[in-house]
Design an enzyme around this catalytic site. Structure first.
Site, PDB file in Angstrom:
ATOM      1  N   THR A   1     -14.824  58.059 -13.453  1.00 49.35           N
ATOM      2  CA  THR A   1     -15.521  57.591 -14.648  1.00 49.35           C
ATOM      3  C   THR A   1     -14.559  56.935 -15.627  1.00 49.35           C
ATOM      4  O   THR A   1     -14.811  55.840 -16.141  1.00 49.35           O
ATOM      5  CB  THR A   1     -16.224  58.775 -15.344  1.00 49.35           C
ATOM      6  OG1 THR A   1     -17.092  59.419 -14.423  1.00 49.35           O
ATOM      7  CG2 THR A   1     -17.021  58.304 -16.545  1.00 49.35           C
ATOM      8  N   THR A   2     -13.426  57.591 -15.874  1.00 47.11           N
ATOM      9  CA  THR A   2     -12.445  57.075 -16.829  1.00 47.11           C
ATOM     10  C   THR A   2     -11.814  55.785 -16.336  1.00 47.11           C
ATOM     11  O   THR A   2     -11.319  54.982 -17.128  1.00 47.11           O
ATOM     12  CB  THR A   2     -11.365  58.149 -17.093  1.00 47.11           C
ATOM     13  OG1 THR A   2     -12.013  59.376 -17.438  1.00 47.11           O
ATOM     14  CG2 THR A   2     -10.445  57.754 -18.232  1.00 47.11           C
TER      15      THR A   2
ATOM     16  N   TYR B   1     -28.891  58.291 -12.474  1.00 49.44           N
ATOM     17  CA  TYR B   1     -30.067  57.485 -12.792  1.00 49.44           C
ATOM     18  C   TYR B   1     -31.290  57.814 -11.942  1.00 49.44           C
ATOM     19  O   TYR B   1     -32.384  58.000 -12.472  1.00 49.44           O
ATOM     20  CB  TYR B   1     -29.776  55.979 -12.705  1.00 49.44           C
ATOM     21  CG  TYR B   1     -30.945  55.140 -13.173  1.00 49.44           C
ATOM     22  CD1 TYR B   1     -31.226  55.016 -14.533  1.00 49.44           C
ATOM     23  CD2 TYR B   1     -31.794  54.502 -12.273  1.00 49.44           C
ATOM     24  CE1 TYR B   1     -32.318  54.287 -14.968  1.00 49.44           C
ATOM     25  CE2 TYR B   1     -32.883  53.762 -12.699  1.00 49.44           C
ATOM     26  CZ  TYR B   1     -33.148  53.663 -14.048  1.00 49.44           C
ATOM     27  OH  TYR B   1     -34.231  52.944 -14.470  1.00 49.44           O
TER      28      TYR B   1
ATOM     29  N   ILE C   1      -9.225  68.203 -14.258  1.00 49.10           N
ATOM     30  CA  ILE C   1      -9.242  66.749 -14.078  1.00 49.10           C
ATOM     31  C   ILE C   1      -9.457  66.167 -15.457  1.00 49.10           C
ATOM     32  O   ILE C   1     -10.541  66.257 -16.022  1.00 49.10           O
ATOM     33  CB  ILE C   1     -10.301  66.325 -13.050  1.00 49.10           C
ATOM     34  CG1 ILE C   1      -9.952  66.949 -11.685  1.00 49.10           C
ATOM     35  CG2 ILE C   1     -10.367  64.806 -12.945  1.00 49.10           C
ATOM     36  CD1 ILE C   1     -10.947  66.652 -10.583  1.00 49.10           C
TER      37      ILE C   1
ATOM     38  N   TYR D   1     -18.568  66.594  -7.949  1.00 44.25           N
ATOM     39  CA  TYR D   1     -18.352  66.315  -9.374  1.00 44.25           C
ATOM     40  C   TYR D   1     -19.688  66.407 -10.088  1.00 44.25           C
ATOM     41  O   TYR D   1     -20.577  65.585  -9.855  1.00 44.25           O
ATOM     42  CB  TYR D   1     -17.719  64.927  -9.515  1.00 44.25           C
ATOM     43  CG  TYR D   1     -17.485  64.405 -10.918  1.00 44.25           C
ATOM     44  CD1 TYR D   1     -17.541  65.223 -12.051  1.00 44.25           C
ATOM     45  CD2 TYR D   1     -17.180  63.063 -11.111  1.00 44.25           C
ATOM     46  CE1 TYR D   1     -17.307  64.714 -13.315  1.00 44.25           C
ATOM     47  CE2 TYR D   1     -16.938  62.542 -12.375  1.00 44.25           C
ATOM     48  CZ  TYR D   1     -17.018  63.371 -13.471  1.00 44.25           C
ATOM     49  OH  TYR D   1     -16.797  62.853 -14.718  1.00 44.25           O
TER      50      TYR D   1
ATOM     51  N   LYS E   1     -15.454  69.570  -9.343  1.00 43.33           N
ATOM     52  CA  LYS E   1     -15.124  69.318 -10.745  1.00 43.33           C
ATOM     53  C   LYS E   1     -16.361  69.653 -11.549  1.00 43.33           C
ATOM     54  O   LYS E   1     -17.373  68.946 -11.479  1.00 43.33           O
ATOM     55  CB  LYS E   1     -14.721  67.855 -10.940  1.00 43.33           C
ATOM     56  CG  LYS E   1     -14.462  67.481 -12.403  1.00 43.33           C
ATOM     57  CD  LYS E   1     -14.157  65.985 -12.537  1.00 43.33           C
ATOM     58  CE  LYS E   1     -13.978  65.586 -14.000  1.00 43.33           C
ATOM     59  NZ  LYS E   1     -13.735  64.132 -14.154  1.00 43.33           N
TER      60      LYS E   1
ATOM     61  N   ARG F   1     -23.654  62.718 -18.223  1.00 44.69           N
ATOM     62  CA  ARG F   1     -23.572  61.292 -17.911  1.00 44.69           C
ATOM     63  C   ARG F   1     -24.567  60.881 -16.831  1.00 44.69           C
ATOM     64  O   ARG F   1     -24.978  59.723 -16.774  1.00 44.69           O
ATOM     65  CB  ARG F   1     -22.156  60.916 -17.456  1.00 44.69           C
ATOM     66  CG  ARG F   1     -21.097  61.082 -18.523  1.00 44.69           C
ATOM     67  CD  ARG F   1     -19.774  60.419 -18.163  1.00 44.69           C
ATOM     68  NE  ARG F   1     -19.859  58.984 -18.329  1.00 44.69           N
ATOM     69  CZ  ARG F   1     -19.078  58.270 -19.160  1.00 44.69           C
ATOM     70  NH1 ARG F   1     -18.185  58.886 -19.918  1.00 44.69           N
ATOM     71  NH2 ARG F   1     -19.206  56.969 -19.231  1.00 44.69           N
TER      72      ARG F   1
END
Length: 289
Positions: free
Chosen positions: A44-45, A107, A203, A133, A161, A138
């Site tokens: 994501t980052t 989504y 993380i 994850y 995660k 999000r």
């Protein structure tokens, strides 16, 4: 398989959005030199959502080559299409990464059975260690502990995660699956506590800015040394919160730009950090020394 401070690496970009390879190499060296325990690229980052598949695979290959086997590389390869996630995971394995990190499909909001079948299919399709994850803030989908427990029985699913920030949720997964999965925090603000309770590491977004301190904090927590871990973590609290004054990775990319490590490029629909937050993030960097 992995432990300690694992940086959720940003993808440095020029002002026009092109990936900046020179700055990417600088960041890899920065983390090797400062003791980061693993690099998570294209998560994501790393703005994985706005890099196409060709760019995604190219960045992974470059990070592996730049690391030169000095630090483990974990690749973000999740997608809301199971077939796309399989393709990304295969390209990551071909690039030579050590493991893949797979976010829950976003989504389209699958059921718990859909989540199970999604991750099972990827694990059966690509023979590489895989880390689940869960970040419902999000993705709009929450993978429940009972689904994690089902997936823990698949041999190459090796960790999760857990980024809800809910320590009790993390503890529940540790208690139910800790002998089969490594549990990692995905929330810097609560990472120290979760590690002290049995998680294997963090993380981390904060590790982009303060890699040495995050490595030392995680090492102390893994050793059960609450006093040392707390002393370090207290300096980092500002970063843990202020790096989220706007959507990640907007603040952390600006912080690295302020530190002279990367240009200020970021891809739409994300934009450069609003000027009203500049001093807020600067103060957090200073607090962290």
């Amino acid at each position: 398989m992995f432990s300690g401070s694992m940086v959720a690496l940003v993808t440095p970009m020029h002002a026009d959005g092109r990936v900046d390879q020179a700055s990417l190499e600088k960041l890899v060296e920065f983390h090797v030199e400062n003791g980061t325990d693993a690099i998570v690229a294209m998560g994501t980052t790393g703005e994985s959502a706005t890099l196409d598949e060709k760019e995604h695979c190219k960045v992974l290959k470059q990070v592996v080559e730049m690391a030169k086997n000095r630090i483990p590389i974990i690749a973000g390869t999740g997608a809301n299409s199971t077939s796309e996630a399989i393709e990304l995971t295969q390209c990551a394995m071909d690039a030579g990464v050590d493991a893949c990190l797979l976010v829950t499909p976003y989504y389209n909001k699958p059921t718990q059975e859909g989540l199970y079948q999604h991750f099972k299919k990827i694990a059966e399709s690509v023979a590489i260690p895989q880390i689940l994850y869960n970040v419902p803030g999000r993705t709009a989908v929450d993978m429940l502990p009972e689904t994690v427990a089902r997936l823990a029985g698949i041999a190459n699913i090796v960790g999760i995660k857990e980024a809800t920030g809910d320590i009790q949720r993390g503890v529940q997964i540790i208690e139910e699956c800790g002998d089969q999965l490594d549990i990692y925090s995905g929330d810097d603000a609560t990472a120290m506590e979760l590690i002290l309770l049995g998680a294997k590491g963090d993380i981390s977004v904060t590790a982009n800015v303060a890699p040495k301190a995050m490595h030392e904090m995680c090492a102390a927590a893994l050793a059960g040394d609450r006093e040392t871990a707390s002393a370090i973590n207290d300096r980092l609290l500002g970063l843990h919160s202020k790096l989220f004054v706007e959507s990640n990775p907007i603040p952390v990319k600006w912080a690295l730009y302020e530190m002279g490590l990367i240009p200020d490029g970021i891809r739409l629909p994300l934009t450069v950090l609003d000027a009203q937050y500049h001093d807020v993030v600067r103060d957090a960097i200073k607090q962290a020394s």
